[in-house]
Design an enzyme around this catalytic site. Structure first.
Site, PDB file in Angstrom:
ATOM      1  N   LYS A  34       0.844  -1.200   0.000  1.00 44.97           N
ATOM      2  CA  LYS A  34       0.000   0.000   0.000  1.00 44.97           C
ATOM      3  C   LYS A  34       0.876   1.246   0.000  1.00 44.97           C
ATOM      4  O   LYS A  34       1.624   1.488   0.951  1.00 44.97           O
ATOM      5  CB  LYS A  34      -0.882   0.032   1.258  1.00 44.97           C
ATOM      6  CG  LYS A  34      -1.887   1.172   1.201  1.00 44.97           C
ATOM      7  CD  LYS A  34      -2.553   1.410   2.542  1.00 44.97           C
ATOM      8  CE  LYS A  34      -2.115   2.716   3.173  1.00 44.97           C
ATOM      9  NZ  LYS A  34      -2.313   3.913   2.362  1.00 44.97           N
TER      10      LYS A  34
ATOM     11  N   GLY B 213       6.857   5.197   8.042  1.00 43.50           N
ATOM     12  CA  GLY B 213       5.881   6.257   8.284  1.00 43.50           C
ATOM     13  C   GLY B 213       6.096   6.875   9.653  1.00 43.50           C
ATOM     14  O   GLY B 213       7.214   6.858  10.193  1.00 43.50           O
ATOM     15  N   SER B 214       5.036   7.396  10.225  1.00 44.83           N
ATOM     16  CA  SER B 214       5.158   8.132  11.485  1.00 44.83           C
ATOM     17  C   SER B 214       5.328   7.188  12.674  1.00 44.83           C
ATOM     18  O   SER B 214       4.915   6.018  12.627  1.00 44.83           O
ATOM     19  CB  SER B 214       3.905   8.983  11.688  1.00 44.83           C
ATOM     20  OG  SER B 214       2.781   8.131  11.776  1.00 44.83           O
TER      21      SER B 214
ATOM     22  N   GLU C  53      10.317   1.780  10.142  1.00 42.24           N
ATOM     23  CA  GLU C  53      11.186   2.940   9.874  1.00 42.24           C
ATOM     24  C   GLU C  53      10.352   4.178  10.152  1.00 42.24           C
ATOM     25  O   GLU C  53       9.426   4.481   9.398  1.00 42.24           O
ATOM     26  CB  GLU C  53      11.642   2.931   8.418  1.00 42.24           C
ATOM     27  CG  GLU C  53      12.430   1.705   8.013  1.00 42.24           C
ATOM     28  CD  GLU C  53      13.778   1.604   8.697  1.00 42.24           C
ATOM     29  OE1 GLU C  53      14.277   2.631   9.178  1.00 42.24           O
ATOM     30  OE2 GLU C  53      14.307   0.492   8.765  1.00 42.24           O
TER      31      GLU C  53
ATOM     32  N   CYS D 166      12.891  12.076   5.834  1.00 40.45           N
ATOM     33  CA  CYS D 166      13.105  11.631   7.222  1.00 40.45           C
ATOM     34  C   CYS D 166      14.550  11.864   7.646  1.00 40.45           C
ATOM     35  O   CYS D 166      14.836  11.925   8.836  1.00 40.45           O
ATOM     36  CB  CYS D 166      12.744  10.163   7.351  1.00 40.45           C
ATOM     37  SG  CYS D 166      13.635   9.140   6.159  1.00 40.45           S
TER      38      CYS D 166
ATOM     39  N   GLU E 262       8.809  16.154  15.885  1.00 43.60           N
ATOM     40  CA  GLU E 262       9.097  16.139  14.448  1.00 43.60           C
ATOM     41  C   GLU E 262       8.158  17.102  13.723  1.00 43.60           C
ATOM     42  O   GLU E 262       6.935  16.990  13.840  1.00 43.60           O
ATOM     43  CB  GLU E 262       8.911  14.725  13.887  1.00 43.60           C
ATOM     44  CG  GLU E 262       9.326  14.638  12.431  1.00 43.60           C
ATOM     45  CD  GLU E 262       9.084  13.268  11.807  1.00 43.60           C
ATOM     46  OE1 GLU E 262       8.006  12.689  12.030  1.00 43.60           O
ATOM     47  OE2 GLU E 262       9.973  12.796  11.080  1.00 43.60           O
TER      48      GLU E 262
END
Ligand code: NAD
Length: 482
Positions: free
Chosen positions: A173, A226-227, A248, A282, A384
């Site tokens: 996805k 992602g987050s 990650e 990132c 972040e």
């Protein structure tokens, strides 16, 4: 208006329940296509296709697997103009960046893992006079890959290529904000001769599609980028099912600048490490720590150079700063700039939303922003932001720099600028991050372990680490006498 559909069993198809969503161009704020928006039913269909293809793909001789993956890489290269254009429209990033970074890297992800698959040997352990052990590295079966919007095809293929090279079939996805290049990958896979069902791509929201992939009992491993918030949720679901996961996640990366560095090179690279992709990488450095003796000079020079950056229409070849990904993200970034000022920060440059001329009048543009005068433990320096916003703080000693750099819950990447050999190694050893760049940034060798510590993730991608993640080790013991 074009609709992008799921790619299941080698065919494009709409959602079983008919769901769709809009695809917005962030540089104009306007809808330009629609997307099939799936749910659990589509994920189940994709799983069935992947499961049916699993045994045959796992048994496909390595040279044949490699040939197909290499062909995918070549086709990405051949179609790089269309792919770069699509990436620009979906993300708002400058076309020059999509051409230079995103699409070439997507191709090299496939060519690298096509080659790597045949280069990795497994272990053996000899027990003198008794037995020989050898380790089989076997594919897991059906695996799930979920990726974010900031480097869409780059990160999507960074997961899919090793998963396929290791002999797994995949339900994947992409981010619902940037689905187009992933959708285009389906045609490329068919053209390259990838058997139907080996790669299946389902579009839609995280809760509806991503979570259905993670929850599916037949999908045996999840590779997620992602987050941190979503990563923790995925880790929880995987833990209940004892499912393998690689996460990650976010970062708050320090850039440590010592007075003895190569100043001009540092300045050039720090502009890139701060504002490439509008700071939405990132690995971008968001906290710049500068030794006191050059602090004033650095703030002045850096600010002057950043003010000269060309912001605007991403399709213009000389644009350096494009649009942020969405209206929601724009508001988040602006709210952090407000917060920074409430926390006592001083805006050295930028700080405002930019209203561009037609056709970009509805786009999500923010000026590259430099903030000074904040302490390390304020929210601006802890959370972040993932946008074109950096803070600069002074330090005096090496110990102080290391302490400031490590005072964060994140630990993805760090950058150190110094010409002092021993210091470079000392500081690299002391930094609590999974990646340290000395006198460079974003210099990547795909064989190296990639990932973060603390709240930046669990597990490593890249080279052997990725192949290990996407295989199960099986030890076989052969006794000599019986
Ligand atoms: P996100 O976590 O919101 O979404 C990432 C992906 O997960 C998307 O495809 C999304 O649809 C999906 N998702 C959302 N909720 C889900 C759920 N409940 N279950 C399963 N899937 C779900 O992140 P984002 O906003 O797309 O990306 C930005 C974040 O990604 C930043 O925090 C950034 O630091 C991080 N990032 C990390 C790396 C890395 O290598 N460490 C690389 C790029 C981006």
């Amino acid at each position: 208006m074009k609709q992008y559909n799921h790619f299941i069993n080698g065919e494009y198809r709409p959602s079983l329940h008919g769901g769709t969503m809009d695809i917005i161009n962030p540089a104009t704020g306007k809808k330009y296509a629609t997307l099939a928006s799936g749910d659990e039913a589509d994920v189940k269909l994709a799983y069935t296709a992947a499961n049916n293809a699993a045994e045959s793909w796992a048994c496909t001789p390595l040279p044949e697997r490699q040939r197909i993956l290499q062909k995918i890489a070549s086709l990405i290269e051949e179609k790089s103009d269309q792919l770069a254009e699509a990436e620009m429209l979906d993300t708002g990033k400058p076309i020059s960046l999509a051409r230079r970074l995103d699409i070439p890297r997507a191709a090299s992800n496939f060519s690298f893992f096509a080659a790597a698959a045949s280069q990795l040997a497994s272990e053996s352990h000899y027990m003198p006079g008794q037995a020989l052990n050898y380790t089989l590295r076997q594919p897991i079966g059906v695996v799930g890959c979920i990726s974010p919007w900031n480097l869409p095809l780059y990160l999507f293929t960074w997961k899919i290529a090793p998963a396929l090279a290791a002999g797994n079939t995949v339900v994947a996805k992409p981010s619902e904000l940037t689905p187009v290049t992933a959708a285009m990958l389906g045609d490329i896979c068919n053209e390259a001769g990838l058997p139907a069902g080996v790669l299946n791509i389902i579009h839609g929201t995280g809760p509806a599609v991503g979570e259905a992939i993670v929850r599916h009992e037949g999908i045996k491993a999840i590779s997620f980028t992602g987050s941190t918030t979503v990563g923790k949720r995925i880790a929880g679901i995987c833990a209940e099912q004892l499912k393998k996961s690689s996460l990650e996640l976010g970062g708050k990366n320090p850039v440590i600048i010592f007075a003895d560095c190569d100043y001009e090179e540092m300045l050039e690279t720090t502009i890139r490490s701060s504002f490439s992709n509008q700071g939405q990488i990132c690995l971008c450095g968001s906290r710049i720590l500068v030794q006191k003796s050059i602090y004033e000079k650095f703030v002045a020079d850096f600010t002057r150079r950043v003010k000269e950056m060309k912001i605007g229409d991403p399709s213009s070849p000389d644009t350096e700063v494009g649009a942020l990904i969405s209206e929601g993200h724009l508001q988040k970034v602006l709210s952090y700039i407000d917060l920074a000022q409430m926390e006592g920060g001083r805006i050295e440059c930028g700080g405002k939303q930019l209203h561009m001329p037609v056709p970009n009048e509805g786009g999500y543009f923010v000026e590259p922003t430099i903030i000074t005068g904040l302490v390390q433990n304020c929210r601006t320096n802890q959370e972040e932001i993932f946008g074109p916003v950096v803070t600069i703080m002074p330090f005096e000693t090496e110990m102080e720099a290391i302490a400031l750099a490590n005072q964060t819950s994140y630990g993805l990447a760090s950058v150190v600028w110094t010409n002092h050999l021993a210091r470079a190694h000392r500081v690299a050893g002391a930094l609590q991050t999974g990646i340290v760049w000395i006198n460079c940034w974003l210099l990547r060798d795909l064989r190296t372990p990639f990932g973060g510590v603390k709240q930046s993730g669990i597990g490593r991608e890249g080279g052997w680490e990725a192949i290990k993640f996407f295989t199960e080790a099986k030890n076989v013991t052969v006794r000599y006498e019986h």
